[in-house]
Write a protein that holds these residues in place. Structure first.
Motif, PDB file in Angstrom:
ATOM      1  N   ALA A 134      -5.119   2.908  -3.882  1.00 32.25           N
ATOM      2  CA  ALA A 134      -4.888   1.985  -2.775  1.00 32.25           C
ATOM      3  C   ALA A 134      -5.930   2.185  -1.679  1.00 32.25           C
ATOM      4  O   ALA A 134      -6.395   1.218  -1.072  1.00 32.25           O
ATOM      5  CB  ALA A 134      -3.483   2.166  -2.217  1.00 32.25           C
ATOM      6  N   VAL A 164       0.838  -1.191   0.000  1.00 31.87           N
ATOM      7  CA  VAL A 164       0.000   0.000   0.000  1.00 31.87           C
ATOM      8  C   VAL A 164       0.877   1.247   0.000  1.00 31.87           C
ATOM      9  O   VAL A 164       0.601   2.222  -0.698  1.00 31.87           O
ATOM     10  CB  VAL A 164      -0.984  -0.017   1.195  1.00 31.87           C
ATOM     11  CG1 VAL A 164      -1.697   1.326   1.350  1.00 31.87           C
ATOM     12  CG2 VAL A 164      -2.006  -1.134   1.017  1.00 31.87           C
ATOM     13  N   PHE A 199       2.143   2.020  -3.502  1.00 33.49           N
ATOM     14  CA  PHE A 199       1.135   2.679  -4.324  1.00 33.49           C
ATOM     15  C   PHE A 199       1.011   4.146  -3.927  1.00 33.49           C
ATOM     16  O   PHE A 199       0.911   5.015  -4.779  1.00 33.49           O
ATOM     17  CB  PHE A 199      -0.212   1.960  -4.227  1.00 33.49           C
ATOM     18  CG  PHE A 199      -0.314   0.797  -5.155  1.00 33.49           C
ATOM     19  CD1 PHE A 199      -0.769   0.959  -6.450  1.00 33.49           C
ATOM     20  CD2 PHE A 199       0.083  -0.475  -4.750  1.00 33.49           C
ATOM     21  CE1 PHE A 199      -0.839  -0.115  -7.326  1.00 33.49           C
ATOM     22  CE2 PHE A 199       0.010  -1.554  -5.608  1.00 33.49           C
ATOM     23  CZ  PHE A 199      -0.445  -1.373  -6.901  1.00 33.49           C
TER      24      PHE A 199
END
Length: 144
Positions: free
Chosen positions: A63, A51, A54
């Motif tokens: 995300a 995450v 991203f």
């Protein structure tokens, strides 16, 4: 849902989305390849790190849509290459004996589903290293 179950579910989605070239692949082989791609290098799944990648890649809103129980925004192949890199995706594809295009197609569906299922009900909390880790991730994700 435990992270092994999440990976298995992601492998099944990958297999279905990637189509005929992935149909004959054993689910366990896909799970291992996903662990290599999404893991921290020490055999642990690193969804918080994913995450964060991203978010750092300018795709925080993408995300963010996968976290929790809402609708997941679609992930495109170019976005996937931008965040993970063609080398990592190429290694993933090579490990499974499929071409990079097929791997990308499967990952476009599998990665959002994996993050979504892992974050449903708080499981991402454990993956992020507890409340402190999740707060750090969230502050970066939301630019604070």
């Amino acid at each position: 849902m435990d992270l092994n179950s999440v990976l298995r579910m992601g492998a099944e989605i990958f297999q279905k989305q990637a189509g005929a070239p992935a149909q004959g692949l054993p689910i366990e082989a896909i799970v291992q390849a996903l662990m290599g791609l999404l893991g921290d290098g020490s055999g642990k799944l690193d969804l918080a790190g994913l995450v964060q990648k991203f978010s750092s890649g300018g795709l925080a809103s993408l995300a963010q849509s996968w976290l929790g129980d809402g609708t997941n925004a679609p992930l495109g192949g170019a976005q996937l290459m931008q965040v993970l890199g063609s080398g990592a995706i190429g290694d993933f594809a090579k490990q499974l004996g499929i071409d990079t295009g097929v791997a990308t197609q499967g990952l476009e569906a599998a990665i959002p589903a994996i993050v979504d299922k892992a974050s449903s009900g708080g499981n991402l909390l454990e993956a992020a290293g507890g409340v402190e880790g999740l707060m750090g991730m969230a502050s970066k994700l939301f630019g604070r």
